[in-house]
Design a protein around this motif. Structure first.
Motif, PDB file in Angstrom:
ATOM      1  N   SER A 297       6.037 -15.892 -14.595  1.00 24.10           N
ATOM      2  CA  SER A 297       6.060 -16.389 -13.218  1.00 24.10           C
ATOM      3  C   SER A 297       4.734 -17.025 -12.796  1.00 24.10           C
ATOM      4  O   SER A 297       4.608 -17.492 -11.670  1.00 24.10           O
ATOM      5  CB  SER A 297       6.384 -15.234 -12.256  1.00 24.10           C
ATOM      6  N   GLU A 298       3.776 -17.068 -13.714  1.00 27.19           N
ATOM      7  CA  GLU A 298       2.483 -17.684 -13.392  1.00 27.19           C
ATOM      8  C   GLU A 298       2.661 -19.190 -13.205  1.00 27.19           C
ATOM      9  O   GLU A 298       3.309 -19.864 -13.986  1.00 27.19           O
ATOM     10  CB  GLU A 298       1.472 -17.435 -14.512  1.00 27.19           C
ATOM     11  N   GLY A 299       2.051 -19.703 -12.171  1.00 27.96           N
ATOM     12  CA  GLY A 299       2.090 -21.139 -11.906  1.00 27.96           C
ATOM     13  C   GLY A 299       3.345 -21.609 -11.218  1.00 27.96           C
ATOM     14  O   GLY A 299       3.502 -22.807 -10.971  1.00 27.96           O
ATOM     15  N   MET A 300       4.295 -20.692 -10.903  1.00 24.68           N
ATOM     16  CA  MET A 300       5.499 -21.103 -10.188  1.00 24.68           C
ATOM     17  C   MET A 300       5.165 -21.456  -8.744  1.00 24.68           C
ATOM     18  O   MET A 300       4.384 -20.752  -8.102  1.00 24.68           O
ATOM     19  CB  MET A 300       6.541 -19.985 -10.199  1.00 24.68           C
ATOM     20  N   LYS A 303       8.162 -18.030  -6.252  1.00 17.66           N
ATOM     21  CA  LYS A 303       8.458 -16.891  -7.105  1.00 17.66           C
ATOM     22  C   LYS A 303       9.941 -16.530  -7.002  1.00 17.66           C
ATOM     23  O   LYS A 303      10.555 -16.667  -5.942  1.00 17.66           O
ATOM     24  CB  LYS A 303       7.610 -15.681  -6.696  1.00 17.66           C
ATOM     25  N   PRO A 304      10.536 -16.024  -8.096  1.00 20.15           N
ATOM     26  CA  PRO A 304      11.934 -15.568  -8.019  1.00 20.15           C
ATOM     27  C   PRO A 304      12.058 -14.358  -7.111  1.00 20.15           C
ATOM     28  O   PRO A 304      11.108 -13.594  -6.939  1.00 20.15           O
ATOM     29  CB  PRO A 304      12.271 -15.227  -9.471  1.00 20.15           C
ATOM     30  N   PHE A 305      13.243 -14.176  -6.525  1.00 15.51           N
ATOM     31  CA  PHE A 305      13.427 -13.089  -5.569  1.00 15.51           C
ATOM     32  C   PHE A 305      13.555 -11.734  -6.257  1.00 15.51           C
ATOM     33  O   PHE A 305      13.542 -10.711  -5.608  1.00 15.51           O
ATOM     34  CB  PHE A 305      14.651 -13.347  -4.677  1.00 15.51           C
ATOM     35  N   MET A 306      13.693 -11.738  -7.598  1.00 19.80           N
ATOM     36  CA  MET A 306      13.713 -10.483  -8.345  1.00 19.80           C
ATOM     37  C   MET A 306      12.766 -10.608  -9.531  1.00 19.80           C
ATOM     38  O   MET A 306      12.207 -11.679  -9.792  1.00 19.80           O
ATOM     39  CB  MET A 306      15.134 -10.152  -8.819  1.00 19.80           C
ATOM     40  N   ASN A 307      12.570  -9.518 -10.246  1.00 17.37           N
ATOM     41  CA  ASN A 307      11.738  -9.537 -11.438  1.00 17.37           C
ATOM     42  C   ASN A 307      12.212 -10.628 -12.396  1.00 17.37           C
ATOM     43  O   ASN A 307      13.409 -10.755 -12.655  1.00 17.37           O
ATOM     44  CB  ASN A 307      11.804  -8.158 -12.103  1.00 17.37           C
ATOM     45  N   LEU A 308      11.272 -11.408 -12.944  1.00 17.02           N
ATOM     46  CA  LEU A 308      11.640 -12.553 -13.776  1.00 17.02           C
ATOM     47  C   LEU A 308      12.458 -12.131 -14.994  1.00 17.02           C
ATOM     48  O   LEU A 308      13.409 -12.818 -15.378  1.00 17.02           O
ATOM     49  CB  LEU A 308      10.394 -13.311 -14.213  1.00 17.02           C
ATOM     50  N   TRP A 310      14.522  -9.570 -15.295  1.00 17.80           N
ATOM     51  CA  TRP A 310      15.892  -9.291 -14.875  1.00 17.80           C
ATOM     52  C   TRP A 310      16.622 -10.566 -14.471  1.00 17.80           C
ATOM     53  O   TRP A 310      17.832 -10.686 -14.715  1.00 17.80           O
ATOM     54  CB  TRP A 310      15.885  -8.297 -13.713  1.00 17.80           C
ATOM     55  N   MET A 311      15.888 -11.500 -13.891  1.00 15.66           N
ATOM     56  CA  MET A 311      16.479 -12.802 -13.543  1.00 15.66           C
ATOM     57  C   MET A 311      16.978 -13.512 -14.796  1.00 15.66           C
ATOM     58  O   MET A 311      18.085 -14.069 -14.821  1.00 15.66           O
ATOM     59  CB  MET A 311      15.442 -13.660 -12.822  1.00 15.66           C
ATOM     60  N   LYS A 312      16.190 -13.462 -15.848  1.00 14.33           N
ATOM     61  CA  LYS A 312      16.580 -14.141 -17.089  1.00 14.33           C
ATOM     62  C   LYS A 312      17.761 -13.432 -17.757  1.00 14.33           C
ATOM     63  O   LYS A 312      18.656 -14.083 -18.308  1.00 14.33           O
ATOM     64  CB  LYS A 312      15.379 -14.220 -18.028  1.00 14.33           C
ATOM     65  N   TYR A 313      17.779 -12.090 -17.699  1.00 11.72           N
ATOM     66  CA  TYR A 313      18.943 -11.364 -18.212  1.00 11.72           C
ATOM     67  C   TYR A 313      20.210 -11.767 -17.456  1.00 11.72           C
ATOM     68  O   TYR A 313      21.279 -11.961 -18.054  1.00 11.72           O
ATOM     69  CB  TYR A 313      18.734  -9.855 -18.069  1.00 11.72           C
ATOM     70  N   PHE A 314      20.075 -11.871 -16.142  1.00 10.43           N
ATOM     71  CA  PHE A 314      21.214 -12.265 -15.315  1.00 10.43           C
ATOM     72  C   PHE A 314      21.683 -13.678 -15.687  1.00 10.43           C
ATOM     73  O   PHE A 314      22.882 -13.927 -15.823  1.00 10.43           O
ATOM     74  CB  PHE A 314      20.818 -12.214 -13.837  1.00 10.43           C
ATOM     75  N   ASN A 315      20.738 -14.586 -15.887  1.00 16.97           N
ATOM     76  CA  ASN A 315      21.087 -15.959 -16.261  1.00 16.97           C
ATOM     77  C   ASN A 315      21.811 -16.015 -17.603  1.00 16.97           C
ATOM     78  O   ASN A 315      22.801 -16.744 -17.762  1.00 16.97           O
ATOM     79  CB  ASN A 315      19.827 -16.825 -16.319  1.00 16.97           C
ATOM     80  N   TRP A 316      21.299 -15.244 -18.589  1.00 10.98           N
ATOM     81  CA  TRP A 316      21.970 -15.229 -19.890  1.00 10.98           C
ATOM     82  C   TRP A 316      23.390 -14.675 -19.766  1.00 10.98           C
ATOM     83  O   TRP A 316      24.319 -15.165 -20.411  1.00 10.98           O
ATOM     84  CB  TRP A 316      21.178 -14.387 -20.897  1.00 10.98           C
ATOM     85  N   ALA A 317      23.545 -13.652 -18.930  1.00  4.70           N
ATOM     86  CA  ALA A 317      24.875 -13.058 -18.740  1.00  4.70           C
ATOM     87  C   ALA A 317      25.846 -14.064 -18.133  1.00  4.70           C
ATOM     88  O   ALA A 317      27.001 -14.193 -18.582  1.00  4.70           O
ATOM     89  CB  ALA A 317      24.767 -11.812 -17.854  1.00  4.70           C
ATOM     90  N   VAL A 318      25.382 -14.799 -17.104  1.00  3.41           N
ATOM     91  CA  VAL A 318      26.230 -15.817 -16.473  1.00  3.41           C
ATOM     92  C   VAL A 318      26.592 -16.901 -17.482  1.00  3.41           C
ATOM     93  O   VAL A 318      27.760 -17.303 -17.600  1.00  3.41           O
ATOM     94  CB  VAL A 318      25.521 -16.432 -15.253  1.00  3.41           C
ATOM     95  N   ALA A 319      25.590 -17.377 -18.241  1.00  2.00           N
ATOM     96  CA  ALA A 319      25.824 -18.449 -19.209  1.00  2.00           C
ATOM     97  C   ALA A 319      26.830 -18.021 -20.274  1.00  2.00           C
ATOM     98  O   ALA A 319      27.775 -18.765 -20.587  1.00  2.00           O
ATOM     99  CB  ALA A 319      24.506 -18.868 -19.852  1.00  2.00           C
ATOM    100  N   LEU A 320      26.660 -16.821 -20.825  1.00  2.00           N
ATOM    101  CA  LEU A 320      27.567 -16.351 -21.871  1.00  2.00           C
ATOM    102  C   LEU A 320      28.977 -16.123 -21.331  1.00  2.00           C
ATOM    103  O   LEU A 320      29.974 -16.438 -22.002  1.00  2.00           O
ATOM    104  CB  LEU A 320      27.020 -15.057 -22.480  1.00  2.00           C
ATOM    105  N   PHE A 321      29.063 -15.588 -20.108  1.00  2.00           N
ATOM    106  CA  PHE A 321      30.366 -15.348 -19.496  1.00  2.00           C
ATOM    107  C   PHE A 321      31.122 -16.658 -19.290  1.00  2.00           C
ATOM    108  O   PHE A 321      32.317 -16.754 -19.602  1.00  2.00           O
ATOM    109  CB  PHE A 321      30.177 -14.630 -18.158  1.00  2.00           C
ATOM    110  N   VAL A 322      30.433 -17.687 -18.797  1.00  2.00           N
ATOM    111  CA  VAL A 322      31.086 -18.973 -18.536  1.00  2.00           C
ATOM    112  C   VAL A 322      31.398 -19.697 -19.843  1.00  2.00           C
ATOM    113  O   VAL A 322      32.433 -20.363 -19.966  1.00  2.00           O
ATOM    114  CB  VAL A 322      30.218 -19.851 -17.607  1.00  2.00           C
ATOM    115  N   ILE A 323      30.528 -19.571 -20.835  1.00  2.00           N
ATOM    116  CA  ILE A 323      30.813 -20.176 -22.145  1.00  2.00           C
ATOM    117  C   ILE A 323      32.092 -19.588 -22.732  1.00  2.00           C
ATOM    118  O   ILE A 323      32.970 -20.310 -23.221  1.00  2.00           O
ATOM    119  CB  ILE A 323      29.626 -19.972 -23.116  1.00  2.00           C
ATOM    120  N   ALA A 324      32.206 -18.254 -22.664  1.00  2.00           N
ATOM    121  CA  ALA A 324      33.386 -17.598 -23.240  1.00  2.00           C
ATOM    122  C   ALA A 324      34.640 -17.848 -22.398  1.00  2.00           C
ATOM    123  O   ALA A 324      35.675 -18.275 -22.916  1.00  2.00           O
ATOM    124  CB  ALA A 324      33.129 -16.092 -23.367  1.00  2.00           C
TER     125      ALA A 324
END
Length: 355
Positions: A297-300, A303-308, A310-324
């Protein structure tokens, strides 16, 4: 606000493909521009199909194919609108027409109440479930092309607020409408290609059809405008005089009219768009792009509203769910449904689902 990594010291363009190139790399830029380009072609095409369907309900002495040719020709005049900055009054009128139509359907359905033989059902197969799933992805996924809309705003910094409040307003139109109409007509509403066909002929209904036809003309321009912009850059004529660019846009309009007449399968086309363009453009590319762009999160700027992490885990989950679900199962069912429509009605059907 766009979160910039620390090394990005130059102004970031607003086009989605340019954003992805700046943050991730050229490979994601090329993929993004391909997805958005085909999404805009599809979205513009379905406006022609929908308007032809509306007008057939208004006057069934003319076939849907003929209505498509008439409206496709009229919609092509959008090519002579220079930019979205010349389009704001039409956009406002488009909002008013949608508001009237949505509340006409909501109020009429609520007054009429459930029919005596109304049937409320749900998908009974995996194919039916995922066909509905990609339709929902399509309905709720218009963000990608709207980034191109932000590029021509006088003050793009207000885009996030503008988009949020416009989304809330549209939600107040779509949800009461969907609930009321389904409550009154049930299964009949789910399987009918055009909701106007459910309502008895009346002056109020016919006004709604005329207004929605105008709205779809405006919507065609909203989707075709960014498409023209991308097309002009693709063929390197974006710095040519406007008259030259306007004429060059007409073959693209003709191609979209050709698609509308050849494949007038409104629901099936929406499913294809939901599976293969909206899935990537709205959900997968932004999530994957964000995760690849930001290692910390340096240089952003923001800042994201949650821990970066956890944000990235959430993004991967959304991406994989929509791909499948969206691209995989949804893509399979949408292609299967499209082929079924072709087998039943063939190419260039004169009157798709007229009975």
């Amino acid at each position: 606000c766009i979160n910039l990594p620390h090394h990005c010291m130059y102004p970031l363009p607003l086009l989605l493909d340019k954003i992805m190139e700046s943050l991730v790399g050229k490979w994601l830029k090329n993929f993004s521009v391909t997805v958005v380009f085909f999404a805009l072609i599809g979205l513009s095409t379905v406006q022609i199909i929908a308007t032809a369907s509306n007008c057939y309900i208004l006057n069934d002495s003319v076939s849907k194919r003929t209505w498509s040719l008439i409206w496709g020709g009229l919609f092509s005049l959008i090519a002579f609108v220079p930019t979205f900055r010349h389009y704001r009054i039409l956009s406002m009128i488009g909002i008013l027409t949608t508001t009237y139509t949505a509340w006409f359907m909501t109020i009429t359905s609520a007054i009429e109440g459930p029919k005596e033989d109304v049937i409320y059902d749900a998908p009974v197969s995996v194919e039916g479930f995922f066909n509905g799933f990609v339709q929902l992805l399509f309905v709720y996924g218009g963000h990608t092309s709207n980034i191109e809309v932000a590029d021509v705003m006088n003050n793009p910094a207000t885009y996030d607020k503008s988009y949020f409040w416009s989304y809330i307003y549209v939600f107040t139109l779509t949800m009461p409408n969907a609930v009321a109409v389904y409550h009154t007509y049930g299964q009949e509403a789910r399987y009918n290609a055009n909701a106007f066909a459910l309502f008895p002929r009346s002056t109020a209904r016919d006004i709604g059809i005329i207004m929605m036809s105008f709205h779809q003309a405006v919507a065609f321009g909203l989707f075709a405008g960014p498409l023209f912009h991308m097309f002009e850059k693709l063929v390197h004529i974006h710095d040519k005089p406007f008259w030259f660019r306007a004429i060059a846009r007409l073959p693209l309009c003709g191609f979209m009219l050709f698609l509308a007449v050849a494949f007038p399968f409104f629901g099936a086309v929406n499913s294809i768009l939901g599976a293969f363009t909206t899935s990537f453009g709205t959900y997968i590319i932004p999530c994957v792009g964000y995760n690849l762009a930001f290692k910390s999160s340096e240089g952003m700027v923001k800042k994201p509203f949650m821990n970066l992490t956890w944000m990235k885990y959430f993004n991967w989950a959304v991406a994989l769910f929509v791909i499948a679900g969206g691209v995989g199962f949804g893509g399979y069912t949408s292609i299967k449904n499209f082929i079924r429509q072709l087998d039943q009605f063939d190419y260039f059907a004169e009157c798709y689902q007229c009975s």
